[in-house]
Design a protein around this motif. Structure first.
Motif, mmCIF file in Angstrom:
data_model
loop_
_atom_site.group_PDB
_atom_site.id
_atom_site.type_symbol
_atom_site.label_atom_id
_atom_site.label_comp_id
_atom_site.label_asym_id
_atom_site.label_seq_id
_atom_site.Cartn_x
_atom_site.Cartn_y
_atom_site.Cartn_z
ATOM 1 N N VAL A 15 0.859 -1.211 -0.108
ATOM 2 C CA VAL A 15 -0.005 0.033 -0.161
ATOM 3 C C VAL A 15 0.790 1.359 0.088
ATOM 4 C CG1 VAL A 15 -2.064 -1.267 1.067
ATOM 5 C CG2 VAL A 15 -0.130 0.007 2.552
ATOM 6 N N SER A 42 -10.363 3.806 6.720
ATOM 7 C CA SER A 42 -9.891 3.037 5.337
ATOM 8 C C SER A 42 -8.741 2.111 5.992
ATOM 9 C CB SER A 42 -9.528 4.016 4.285
ATOM 10 O OG SER A 42 -10.850 4.752 4.182
ATOM 11 N N SER A 46 -8.659 -1.963 5.686
ATOM 12 C CA SER A 46 -7.581 -2.508 4.631
ATOM 13 C C SER A 46 -6.677 -3.491 5.363
ATOM 14 C CB SER A 46 -6.582 -1.126 4.092
ATOM 15 O OG SER A 46 -5.456 -1.613 3.551
ATOM 16 N N TYR A 50 -6.739 -7.220 4.906
ATOM 17 C CA TYR A 50 -5.320 -8.077 4.507
ATOM 18 C C TYR A 50 -4.915 -9.209 5.217
ATOM 19 C CZ TYR A 50 -0.397 -8.154 5.233
ATOM 20 O OH TYR A 50 1.126 -8.633 5.495
ATOM 21 N N ALA A 64 -5.574 -5.521 0.293
ATOM 22 C CA ALA A 64 -5.036 -4.494 1.256
ATOM 23 C C ALA A 64 -5.171 -3.296 0.308
ATOM 24 C CB ALA A 64 -3.496 -4.627 1.563
ATOM 25 N N ARG A 65 -5.075 -3.206 -0.765
ATOM 26 C CA ARG A 65 -5.146 -1.967 -1.891
ATOM 27 C C ARG A 65 -6.742 -1.657 -1.861
ATOM 28 N NH1 ARG A 65 -0.530 -0.556 -4.339
ATOM 29 N NH2 ARG A 65 -1.586 -0.027 -6.166
ATOM 30 N N GLY A 67 -9.137 -2.382 -0.113
ATOM 31 C CA GLY A 67 -9.629 -1.956 1.510
ATOM 32 C C GLY A 67 -9.283 -0.642 1.393
ATOM 33 N N LEU A 68 -7.960 -0.209 1.457
ATOM 34 C CA LEU A 68 -7.625 1.318 1.574
ATOM 35 C C LEU A 68 -8.280 2.292 0.575
ATOM 36 C CD1 LEU A 68 -5.582 3.208 2.978
ATOM 37 C CD2 LEU A 68 -4.072 2.553 1.022
ATOM 38 N N HIS A 70 -11.439 1.634 -0.426
ATOM 39 C CA HIS A 70 -12.828 1.446 -0.559
ATOM 40 C C HIS A 70 -13.983 2.569 -0.255
ATOM 41 C CE1 HIS A 70 -13.048 1.220 3.850
ATOM 42 N NE2 HIS A 70 -14.358 1.143 3.668
ATOM 43 N N GLU A 109 -10.168 -6.172 -7.231
ATOM 44 C CA GLU A 109 -10.098 -4.756 -6.568
ATOM 45 C C GLU A 109 -11.193 -3.711 -6.819
ATOM 46 O OE1 GLU A 109 -5.323 -4.077 -6.247
ATOM 47 O OE2 GLU A 109 -6.292 -3.715 -8.226
ATOM 48 N N VAL A 133 -13.737 -7.692 2.815
ATOM 49 C CA VAL A 133 -13.789 -6.413 3.184
ATOM 50 C C VAL A 133 -14.989 -5.907 3.517
ATOM 51 C CG1 VAL A 133 -13.623 -4.047 1.783
ATOM 52 C CG2 VAL A 133 -11.709 -5.899 1.473
#
Length: 165
Positions: A15, A42, A46, A50, A64-65, A67-68, A70, A109, A133
């Motif tokens: 990330v 966020s 994330s 993850y 992870a990506r 989730g960050l 979203h 994603e 997520v």
């Protein structure tokens, strides 16, 4: 939440190109739930997602990506109204558009971001990472919303009984 995400080298490798961008850092300007900014929310979603994706043999990097990203939108969801539908419908689509300006998104994603409001929206996720997520987002929202009330009530309860002794 007190997560040690900054010291997780694998997570950070996934990330770090996103987390310090101006767009993602701008999420700190918005309150998300009672005790958290949209940025901290966020990151919580994330990082917890993850960790679960790793545990359950999912795509930890995509989780992870996405989730960050979203909730990558820039308005106060309590005040803004849309002709296109509810906030639960509109903001994931807006987040995908904003995320695509920062990075290329895989189909996985995109599904994670667009479907994270499932249960408040109709279309279910396609992938297990999207379910992760989705449910971590709900867990974090509850935790972030209720923990200030819990700690305030606990403090009042302890203070009351300390005075009574």
């Amino acid at each position: 939440m007190n997560l040690n995400w900054q010291n997780d080298q694998e997570y950070m490798s996934y990330v770090e190109d996103l987390i310090y961008t101006e767009e993602v850092q701008r999420l700190a300007e918005f309150k998300q739930h009672r005790s958290e900014t949209r940025l901290s929310h966020s990151i919580n979603v994330s990082y917890l997602s993850y960790r679960l994706a790793k545990k359950w043999n999912g795509d930890a990097k995509a989780t992870a990506r996405a989730g960050l990203l979203h909730d990558l939108f820039f308005y106060d969801w309590r005040d803004e109204k849309f002709d296109e539908g509810t906030h639960a419908y509109v903001h994931p689509r807006m987040a995908v558009r904003n995320a695509e300006k920062l990075t290329d998104l895989s189909d996985l994603e995109k599904d994670i971001i667009v479907k994270h409001m499932w249960l408040a929206t109709i279309a279910p996720p396609k992938y297990k990472e999207s379910y992760i997520v989705t449910f971590v987002d709900k867990y974090c929202a509850l935790y972030e919303g209720l923990s200030p009330t819990y700690y305030s009530a606990k403090h009042k309860f302890v203070s009351f009984f300390s005075m009574a002794s």
